[in-house]
Design a protein around this motif. Sequence first.
Motif, short mmCIF file in Angstrom:
data_model
loop_
_atom_site.label_atom_id
_atom_site.label_comp_id
_atom_site.label_asym_id
_atom_site.label_seq_id
_atom_site.Cartn_x
_atom_site.Cartn_y
_atom_site.Cartn_z
N LEU A 111 0.82 -1.21 0.00
CA LEU A 111 0.00 0.00 0.00
C LEU A 111 0.85 1.26 0.00
O LEU A 111 0.44 2.30 -0.55
CB LEU A 111 -0.93 0.00 1.22
N SER A 112 2.03 1.18 0.59
CA SER A 112 2.89 2.36 0.68
C SER A 112 3.37 2.84 -0.69
O SER A 112 3.79 3.99 -0.83
CB SER A 112 4.09 2.08 1.58
N ARG A 113 3.31 1.97 -1.69
CA ARG A 113 3.79 2.34 -3.02
C ARG A 113 2.64 2.67 -3.98
O ARG A 113 2.86 2.96 -5.15
CB ARG A 113 4.65 1.23 -3.62
N LEU A 114 1.41 2.66 -3.47
CA LEU A 114 0.25 2.91 -4.32
C LEU A 114 -0.27 4.33 -4.14
O LEU A 114 0.03 5.00 -3.15
CB LEU A 114 -0.88 1.92 -4.00
N ALA A 115 -1.08 4.77 -5.09
CA ALA A 115 -1.72 6.07 -5.00
C ALA A 115 -2.78 6.05 -3.90
O ALA A 115 -3.08 5.01 -3.32
CB ALA A 115 -2.34 6.44 -6.35
N ALA A 116 -3.36 7.21 -3.64
CA ALA A 116 -4.34 7.33 -2.56
C ALA A 116 -5.56 6.45 -2.80
O ALA A 116 -5.96 6.20 -3.94
CB ALA A 116 -4.77 8.79 -2.42
N GLY A 117 -6.16 5.98 -1.71
CA GLY A 117 -7.41 5.25 -1.79
C GLY A 117 -7.33 3.84 -2.33
O GLY A 117 -8.20 3.43 -3.11
N PRO A 118 -6.34 3.04 -1.95
CA PRO A 118 -6.28 1.66 -2.45
C PRO A 118 -7.42 0.82 -1.89
O PRO A 118 -8.00 1.13 -0.85
CB PRO A 118 -4.92 1.17 -1.93
N VAL A 119 -7.73 -0.27 -2.60
CA VAL A 119 -8.79 -1.18 -2.17
C VAL A 119 -8.17 -2.49 -1.72
O VAL A 119 -7.35 -3.08 -2.45
CB VAL A 119 -9.79 -1.44 -3.32
N VAL A 120 -8.55 -2.95 -0.52
CA VAL A 120 -8.03 -4.18 0.06
C VAL A 120 -9.19 -5.08 0.43
O VAL A 120 -10.19 -4.61 0.99
CB VAL A 120 -7.18 -3.88 1.32
N VAL A 121 -9.06 -6.37 0.13
CA VAL A 121 -10.06 -7.35 0.53
C VAL A 121 -9.38 -8.44 1.34
O VAL A 121 -8.38 -9.02 0.91
CB VAL A 121 -10.78 -7.97 -0.68
N ASP A 122 -9.92 -8.72 2.53
CA ASP A 122 -9.43 -9.79 3.40
C ASP A 122 -10.42 -10.94 3.32
O ASP A 122 -11.56 -10.81 3.78
CB ASP A 122 -9.31 -9.26 4.83
N LEU A 123 -10.00 -12.05 2.74
CA LEU A 123 -10.85 -13.22 2.60
C LEU A 123 -10.58 -14.20 3.74
O LEU A 123 -9.42 -14.46 4.06
CB LEU A 123 -10.60 -13.91 1.25
N CYS A 124 -11.63 -14.74 4.35
CA CYS A 124 -11.53 -15.61 5.55
C CYS A 124 -11.03 -14.78 6.73
O CYS A 124 -10.02 -15.11 7.37
CB CYS A 124 -10.61 -16.80 5.30
N THR A 125 -11.74 -13.72 7.06
CA THR A 125 -11.24 -12.72 8.01
C THR A 125 -11.26 -13.17 9.45
O THR A 125 -10.53 -12.63 10.28
CB THR A 125 -12.01 -11.40 7.84
N ALA A 131 -7.82 -7.38 8.44
CA ALA A 131 -8.52 -6.24 7.84
C ALA A 131 -8.48 -5.02 8.74
O ALA A 131 -8.22 -3.89 8.29
CB ALA A 131 -9.97 -6.63 7.53
N LEU A 132 -8.72 -5.22 10.02
CA LEU A 132 -8.77 -4.10 10.96
C LEU A 132 -7.38 -3.51 11.19
O LEU A 132 -7.22 -2.29 11.30
CB LEU A 132 -9.39 -4.56 12.28
N ALA A 133 -6.36 -4.38 11.24
CA ALA A 133 -4.99 -3.87 11.40
C ALA A 133 -4.58 -3.04 10.19
O ALA A 133 -3.93 -2.00 10.33
CB ALA A 133 -4.02 -5.03 11.62
N VAL A 134 -4.95 -3.50 8.99
CA VAL A 134 -4.62 -2.74 7.78
C VAL A 134 -5.30 -1.38 7.80
O VAL A 134 -4.68 -0.34 7.52
CB VAL A 134 -5.01 -3.53 6.51
N LYS A 135 -6.57 -1.35 8.14
CA LYS A 135 -7.30 -0.07 8.18
C LYS A 135 -6.73 0.83 9.26
O LYS A 135 -6.60 2.05 9.06
CB LYS A 135 -8.79 -0.33 8.44
N ASP A 136 -6.38 0.26 10.39
CA ASP A 136 -5.82 1.04 11.50
C ASP A 136 -4.49 1.69 11.11
O ASP A 136 -4.23 2.85 11.46
CB ASP A 136 -5.61 0.12 12.71
N GLU A 137 -3.67 0.97 10.36
CA GLU A 137 -2.32 1.46 10.05
C GLU A 137 -2.22 2.14 8.68
O GLU A 137 -1.20 2.76 8.39
CB GLU A 137 -1.32 0.31 10.17
N HIS A 138 -3.27 1.99 7.87
CA HIS A 138 -3.30 2.70 6.58
C HIS A 138 -4.73 3.21 6.37
O HIS A 138 -5.49 2.66 5.55
CB HIS A 138 -2.88 1.77 5.44
N PRO A 139 -5.12 4.26 7.09
CA PRO A 139 -6.51 4.74 7.06
C PRO A 139 -7.06 5.06 5.67
O PRO A 139 -8.28 4.90 5.46
CB PRO A 139 -6.45 6.00 7.95
N PRO A 140 -6.26 5.51 4.69
CA PRO A 140 -6.86 5.82 3.38
C PRO A 140 -7.40 4.59 2.64
O PRO A 140 -8.17 4.74 1.68
CB PRO A 140 -5.70 6.44 2.60
#
Length: 306
Positions: A111-125, A131-140
């Motif tokens: 995510l650090s190398r992507l433009a703003a607003g990337p989309v992430v999907v966590d399967l078998c969460t 998913a929550l750790a990703v959102k917590d550490e990369h809010p955009p």
Amino acid sequence: MTDLRGVVRAATARLAGSGVPSPQVDAVALAAYVLGCDPGEVHRGMVLGTRLTERQASRYAELLDHRAARVPLQHLTGRAGFRRLELSVGPGTFVPRPETELAVELVLAELSRLAAGPVVVDLCTGSGAIALAVKDEHPPARVYAVEASDLAFRRARHNAERLDLDVTVILADATGDPRDAPDLAPLSPVAGRVDVVVSNPPYVPQDAVPREPEVRDHDPTMALYGGPGDGLGIPLDVARTAAVLLRPGGLLVMEHADSQGDTLPAALRRTGEWEDVRDHRDLADRPRTTTARRSGRVTEGESSGR
């Protein structure tokens, strides 16, 4: 009244005798739970001569009985630490492991190398840990989490609400096709446009029953076993879903058993849907997580979130 130091020392000895891997840590954690404080305060109380009330001592003894019977510590306290978060967990929900934090690190690096607003999907969460750790550490990031178990789904949604993290939690089979599976309909608008799909799927080979009672007897079966033979049946089904979701050049991040460090990457390469397939070792130097890019050309810095 009972001396805290003596109680914790006796509990440590009992848990050690029961084969608990971290007896002192668990004895202190249970005391902290009963006292409503953190482990550091328990250690301080042991030095200062803190005493437990009769009610506290009784509750501690009850919890100790369960932990000595190898009920997971996290099921007794109802919480599990994962990166910067404290998650609600319990029976019927897979307890997140420290080694899974590697998957989060790999997602964040992408995510650090992507433009703003990337989309992430966590399967078998499961509990929603990744998913929550990703959102917590990369809010955009726009984050979706998919879980097939109704109990785990409700736990993940509860964690998202309690932590005030804007993650869309979906009750669905992660091996379906988001273009035509009704329960995956919330993902259909982003199919083919997702930047990262991450998954800690069921992957234990059917005949490789875990030796640890906490895992074997208390983690939900549907979160453990990946199918007959080598255990890659469900992981490869999840990878097929990921291939539909990801844009060309999008990244798959998938945890696996330490026995699958060669077999999972090889199986992904054979599908023809993936390139730049690599495996990564955890802090114990065991094969733990595979990354692969969805075949196709993509411009550096492109993000489907734009």
